[in-house]
Scaffold this active site. Structure first.
Site, PDB file in Angstrom:
ATOM      1  N   ASP A  78       1.035  -1.379   0.059  1.00  0.00           N
ATOM      2  CA  ASP A  78      -0.100   0.071  -0.063  1.00  0.00           C
ATOM      3  C   ASP A  78       1.007   1.271   0.085  1.00  0.00           C
ATOM      4  O   ASP A  78       1.749   1.382   0.885  1.00  0.00           O
ATOM      5  CB  ASP A  78      -0.848  -0.078   1.273  1.00  0.00           C
ATOM      6  CG  ASP A  78      -1.641   1.158   1.432  1.00  0.00           C
ATOM      7  OD1 ASP A  78      -2.894   1.068   0.941  1.00  0.00           O
ATOM      8  OD2 ASP A  78      -1.438   2.340   1.791  1.00  0.00           O
ATOM      9  N   TYR A  86       2.523  10.097   0.011  1.00  0.00           N
ATOM     10  CA  TYR A  86       3.626   9.496   0.846  1.00  0.00           C
ATOM     11  C   TYR A  86       4.911  10.050   0.393  1.00  0.00           C
ATOM     12  O   TYR A  86       6.112   9.778   0.784  1.00  0.00           O
ATOM     13  CB  TYR A  86       3.748   8.062   0.892  1.00  0.00           C
ATOM     14  CG  TYR A  86       2.139   7.637   1.605  1.00  0.00           C
ATOM     15  CD1 TYR A  86       1.564   8.491   2.361  1.00  0.00           C
ATOM     16  CD2 TYR A  86       1.943   6.083   1.413  1.00  0.00           C
ATOM     17  CE1 TYR A  86       0.344   7.886   2.633  1.00  0.00           C
ATOM     18  CE2 TYR A  86       0.805   5.773   2.101  1.00  0.00           C
ATOM     19  CZ  TYR A  86       0.055   6.353   2.757  1.00  0.00           C
ATOM     20  OH  TYR A  86      -1.025   6.085   3.155  1.00  0.00           O
ATOM     21  N   LYS A 100      -3.132   5.842  -4.304  1.00  0.00           N
ATOM     22  CA  LYS A 100      -3.843   6.558  -3.786  1.00  0.00           C
ATOM     23  C   LYS A 100      -3.898   8.097  -4.591  1.00  0.00           C
ATOM     24  O   LYS A 100      -2.868   8.447  -4.571  1.00  0.00           O
ATOM     25  CB  LYS A 100      -4.185   6.995  -2.559  1.00  0.00           C
ATOM     26  CG  LYS A 100      -4.111   5.639  -1.692  1.00  0.00           C
ATOM     27  CD  LYS A 100      -4.552   5.805  -0.098  1.00  0.00           C
ATOM     28  CE  LYS A 100      -3.934   4.443   0.706  1.00  0.00           C
ATOM     29  NZ  LYS A 100      -2.435   4.438   0.980  1.00  0.00           N
ATOM     30  N   HIS A 144      -7.658   9.283  -1.771  1.00  0.00           N
ATOM     31  CA  HIS A 144      -7.403   9.393  -0.772  1.00  0.00           C
ATOM     32  C   HIS A 144      -8.200   9.931   0.370  1.00  0.00           C
ATOM     33  O   HIS A 144      -8.254   9.603   1.425  1.00  0.00           O
ATOM     34  CB  HIS A 144      -5.783  10.199  -0.809  1.00  0.00           C
ATOM     35  CG  HIS A 144      -5.094   9.498   0.383  1.00  0.00           C
ATOM     36  ND1 HIS A 144      -3.611   9.501  -0.028  1.00  0.00           N
ATOM     37  CD2 HIS A 144      -5.098   9.356   1.739  1.00  0.00           C
ATOM     38  CE1 HIS A 144      -2.929   9.273   1.117  1.00  0.00           C
ATOM     39  NE2 HIS A 144      -3.995   9.046   2.119  1.00  0.00           N
TER      40      HIS A 144
END
Ligand SMILES: NC(=O)c1ccc[n+]([C@@H]2O[C@H](COP(=O)([O-])OP(=O)(O)OC[C@H]3O[C@@H](n4cnc5c(N)ncnc54)[C@H](OP(=O)(O)O)[C@@H]3O)[C@@H](O)[C@H]2O)c1
Length: 315
Positions: free
Chosen positions: A91, A96, A121, A154
């Site tokens: 994931d 990120y 996402k 997200h």
């Protein structure tokens, strides 16, 4: 290995039984045994991760590997280690800032792409029809792949409708195997359903023993949406790793608090994606399929629910 499809409460009971059967058949098998999804070496044993069948029929491992904050060499090595130990669901997310490291970690692992289940996402800044398509391609490029297994919105912010329609188009083109949501509340899902032509497949939300998300847990199956837990270990918050209630339950089975927590997710049919940069922790997190929490244990864990987020800074 049985695929487990959870679409309503009755099926959840069957799932628990199926989970028991899986536990009884001992997921930790002797080295060299031919396995199904997620076969891999862990020490001198192999770990096989059960899958859930999503509403479009594809299979998703019920236990995966989270990568938030894992960047640079630590991120690359953590992803490669996680795969070598048996994780197959990875994931990540654009926000990120680590998709390129996740991609390098996957490459380093040497695993066949088809064996993996990769989630990314779409971040809020990229919401909207055209920008979603562009952001999706950027994610693919960074991950060094030509498709995603799961792509999520997200957060329910920005141009959600434009984003969803772009995701539906990419899904119909076969460039994503499943599309879904993250951090959506039931009323926000209902709003999306007013224009969606593809039923969302997953909703990834904060879920752990201190925030059990009972409403979502009860509502998502009726919407045919798989519940996925982010921060399944509450990121270590609220003393989860030293919690005495979890420790006394774990003592009966020779398991630690992380394992009791992850087993709790599994027995509830929730996909969990614990993160770790520590190989010993990764192995612990994989070794949750050889014991079973009793009804009494589950009842005791239900009393830990504080029914509020442990991440108020993100609300
Ligand atoms: N959709 C969203 O909005 C959203 C939000 C947050 C997270 N996520 C996803 O969910 C994933 C997991 O959540 P998270 O990263 O916030 O936290 P988490 O997985 O709940 O917890 C991670 C923390 O637990 C520690 N840990 C892991 N296994 C352990 C073990 N067996 N024993 C002791 N400590 C252990 C890790 O430290 P070590 O590294 O030292 O093991 C790390 O500090 C993320 O990585 C991300 O992929 C999604």
């Amino acid at each position: 290995m049985k695929d487990i499809h959870i679409s309503n409460k009755a099926n959840r009971r069957q799932f628990l039984k199926a989970g028991s059967a899986l536990a009884a058949s001992a997921t930790l098998l002797p080295f060299g045994t031919t396995r199904l999804f997620g076969a891999s070496k862990s020490g001198n044993r192999e770990v096989s991760i059960p899958t859930v069948a999503l509403n479009n029929g594809i299979k998703m491992p019920i236990l995966g590997f989270g990568t938030n904050t894992l960047v640079n060499d630590i991120g690359i090595n953590a992803v490669a280690d996680a795969i070598s130990l048996g994780f197959r669901l990875i994931d990540t997310a654009t926000v990120y800032g680590n998709e390129q490291f996740v991609g390098q970690g996957i490459k380093k692992s040497g695993i066949d792409r088809k064996e993996l289940f990769i989630t990314s996402k779409l971040w809020v800044d990229d919401s909207g029809f055209e920008s979603t398509k562009k952001a999706f391609q950027t994610s693919l490029d960074k991950l060094q792949t030509d498709y995603l297994d799961l792509y999520l919105i997200h957060r329910p912010r920005g141009d959600v409708k434009g984003t969803w329609l772009a995701m539906e188009a990419l899904y119909k083109e076969g460039r994503i195997r499943a599309i879904g949501l993250s951090n959506f509340e039931p009323h926000q899902i209902k709003e999306l359903m007013t224009y969606a032509k593809v039923n969302p497949i997953v909703n990834q939300i904060e879920t752990h023993v201190f925030f059990q998300e009972i409403e979502a847990y009860n509502t998502l199956p009726g919407m045919n949406i798989q519940h996925e837990a982010w921060s399944p270990l509450a990121e270590g918050r609220n003393g989860i790793f030293t919690n005495k209630t979890l420790a006394s339950i774990g003592k009966k089975y020779g398991k630690n608090n992380a394992q009791v927590s992850l087993r709790w997710h599994f027995q509830r049919g929730i996909v969990a994606i614990p993160r770790s940069k520590n190989k010993a922790h990764m192995m612990e997190n994989l070794n949750i399929f050889d014991f079973e929490l009793s009804d009494e244990d589950l009842q005791t864990i239900s009393t830990l629910d504080l029914n509020k987020t442990q991440f108020p800074e993100w609300s």
